[in-house]
Design an enzyme around this catalytic site. Structure first.
Site, mmCIF file in Angstrom:
data_model
loop_
_atom_site.group_PDB
_atom_site.id
_atom_site.type_symbol
_atom_site.label_atom_id
_atom_site.label_comp_id
_atom_site.label_asym_id
_atom_site.label_seq_id
_atom_site.Cartn_x
_atom_site.Cartn_y
_atom_site.Cartn_z
ATOM 1 N N ASP A 54 34.090 76.613 48.996
ATOM 2 C CA ASP A 54 33.311 76.934 50.228
ATOM 3 C C ASP A 54 34.555 76.709 51.380
ATOM 4 O OD1 ASP A 54 32.299 76.521 52.799
ATOM 5 O OD2 ASP A 54 30.529 75.363 51.976
ATOM 6 N N LYS B 105 29.594 79.229 61.649
ATOM 7 C CA LYS B 105 30.380 78.441 62.065
ATOM 8 C C LYS B 105 31.572 79.195 62.948
ATOM 9 C CE LYS B 105 28.111 75.035 60.895
ATOM 10 N NZ LYS B 105 27.269 75.415 59.925
ATOM 11 N N TYR C 84 29.571 69.333 51.731
ATOM 12 C CA TYR C 84 28.518 69.348 52.866
ATOM 13 C C TYR C 84 27.360 68.951 52.447
ATOM 14 C CZ TYR C 84 24.969 71.506 56.119
ATOM 15 O OH TYR C 84 24.189 71.650 56.916
ATOM 16 N N ARG D 198 15.697 93.835 53.136
ATOM 17 C CA ARG D 198 15.952 92.785 52.171
ATOM 18 C C ARG D 198 16.796 93.132 51.166
ATOM 19 N NH1 ARG D 198 13.250 91.719 47.955
ATOM 20 N NH2 ARG D 198 11.514 92.621 48.700
HETATM 21 N N1 PLP Z 1 29.229 74.616 54.192
HETATM 22 C C1 PLP Z 1 29.841 73.821 55.126
HETATM 23 C C2 PLP Z 1 31.183 73.147 54.749
HETATM 24 C C3 PLP Z 1 29.191 73.475 56.084
HETATM 25 O O1 PLP Z 1 29.774 72.853 57.131
HETATM 26 C C4 PLP Z 1 27.831 73.952 56.442
HETATM 27 C C5 PLP Z 1 27.111 73.799 57.591
HETATM 28 O O2 PLP Z 1 27.518 72.828 58.538
HETATM 29 C C6 PLP Z 1 27.280 74.878 55.351
HETATM 30 C C7 PLP Z 1 28.096 75.216 54.195
HETATM 31 C C8 PLP Z 1 25.920 75.350 55.569
HETATM 32 O O3 PLP Z 1 25.904 76.455 56.728
HETATM 33 P P1 PLP Z 1 24.646 76.885 57.474
HETATM 34 O O4 PLP Z 1 24.308 75.746 58.342
HETATM 35 O O5 PLP Z 1 25.150 78.118 57.805
HETATM 36 O O6 PLP Z 1 23.563 77.039 56.229
#
Ligand code: PLP
Length: 396
Positions: free
Chosen positions: A180, A205, A108, A55
């Protein structure tokens, strides 16, 4: 008879002798042995490399974190169990009650929810602002603003943030800028080189790229900031699975090739969609008719993203017909897979907003977001043309 010394049971050393493996090894062990308490002290105090408990860190997570940090051009980063774990580690690891955070208004969906529902519950005030408008960001700052969170390209309308304008404001006021970079990836932009203090990836992704591993990564230019985020991630149990890290490391090997190919196809598909009857609007940051075309070129140069958003004529019936006729393109709310995927924000990511709030963001029943994969471009445009045809018949 009872075994008198069960602790002497040890796994056999891995076979291989002096030969080094060429493929990345996987290490699922939860615990690691250290030779004595002094060595353990040295390890926890950072004077010695090693692991104690998964962890807190393990070899596959560490290897992946190092590779992504090098790609993003930040000193170091930490791998966590999902993209949202990375966002949460940054916000919950660094903010405290009484702070204010400003987020882009097209983040998001789950990031929006973290800001609007969970942080206020913990005494952290939040606000939202158009990340494409640095003057609006400046006007929304408060004396207690501690962090700004933006995405380089917004979802699903693919608007481009004024990253440099916001970075200037943040730097002048000592506010942390978290970016992000999931949609754009380090192949299109390295936000740390444009003033971001913290960079976030949903590794699930494009970086991993095969829709078979759920992972996140957060990195920082400043080692003390990273230590605080990592400490919170360990306490909150945001551990990444070694197997997922191993899959992602394998995915990273082809990431630049996959990104470049998908990005080039996305540009071609955007142009093809714009010429299709029944397609009302196409949004792609690399097109001249994109509202932020100049900024996209200045910031992203020649590589934009593999996402194309478009709007077809007609309501829900046309949207249903479009999806059903788009053979071979999975209707699935994700992005960055080797295969193209189609999502419909009104029934998925933005279903929680009413039609008016969606309209204010430019999202209608006819809006689709396409994540372009590695198919032959002609096969993809052929499937989309058939889908547009079917949608027109349904709308007539
Ligand atoms: N940030 C963005 C821009 C996203 O598109 C996503 C998910 O689609 C996330 C964060 C969250 O990622 P996760 O689904 O791996 O938790």
């Amino acid at each position: 008879m009872r075994d008198p010394k069960p602790t002497l049971i040890r796994p056999e050393p891995l076979a291989g002798g002096e030969s080094a493996p060429v493929g990345a090894p996987i290490m699922p062990s939860v615990v690691y042995e250290t030779e004595d308490p002094d060595a353990l002290d040295a390890q926890y105090e950072g004077r010695r490399e090693g692991f104690a408990y998964a962890r807190e860190g393990h070899p596959n997570a560490a290897a992946l974190a190092r590779r992504i940090a090098a790609m993003e051009g930040v000193g170091a980063g930490v791998t966590v169990g999902s993209g949202m774990a990375a966002v949460s580690a940054a916000l919950l690891g660094l903010l405290r009650a009484g702070d204010h955070i400003l987020g882009g208004d097209q983040l998001y969906g789950r990031s929006l929810r973290l800001l609007s529902e969970d942080l206020p519950r913990l005494g952290i005030a939040t606000g939202f602002v158009d990340a494409g408008d640095a003057a609006a960001v400046e006007a929304a700052l408060r004396p207690e603003t501690r962090m700004i969170l933006i995405e380089v390209v917004s979802n699903p309308t693919l608007r481009v943030a004024d990253l440099e304008g916001i970075a200037r404001l943040a730097r002048a006021r000592g506010i942390l800028l978290a970016v992000d970079n999931t949609f754009t990836t380090p192949r299109a932009i390295r936000p740390a080189e444009h003033g971001a203090d913290i960079v976030i990836q949903s590794v699930t992704k494009l970086l991993s790229g095969h829709s078979d591993a759920t992972l996140g990564w957060v990195g920082a230019r400043d080692a003390a900031l990273l230590r605080r985020m990592e400490a919170f991630a360990v306490t909150a149990g945001m551990t990444a699975s070694p197997f997922d890290c191993w899959l992602a490391e394998r995915g990273l090997a082809t990431f630049p090739l996959r990104f470049d190919r998908a990005e080039a196809t996305a540009a071609a598909v955007a142009d093809a969609l714009a010429a299709m009857p029944g397609v009302r609007r196409v949004i792609y940051p690399g097109r001249d008719d994109h509202p932020d075309a100049a900024r996209a070129r200045a910031l992203l140069g020649a590589r934009f993203c593999n996402m194309v958003t478009f709007e077809i004529e007609g309501g829900r019936a046309a949207a249903n017909a479009f999806v059903r006729a788009a053979g071979g393109i999975a209707f699935a709310p994700t992005l960055g897979d080797v295969g193209s995927t189609l999502s419909h924000p009104a029934s998925s990511s933005h279903r929680g907003l009413g039609p008016e709030a969606r309209a204010a963001l430019g999202i209608s029943e006819g809006t689709f977001r396409l994540s372009v994969g590695l198919e032959e471009p002609d096969a993809l445009t052929g499937a989309l043309a058939a889908a547009a045809d079917a949608a027109r018949r349904a709308a007539a």
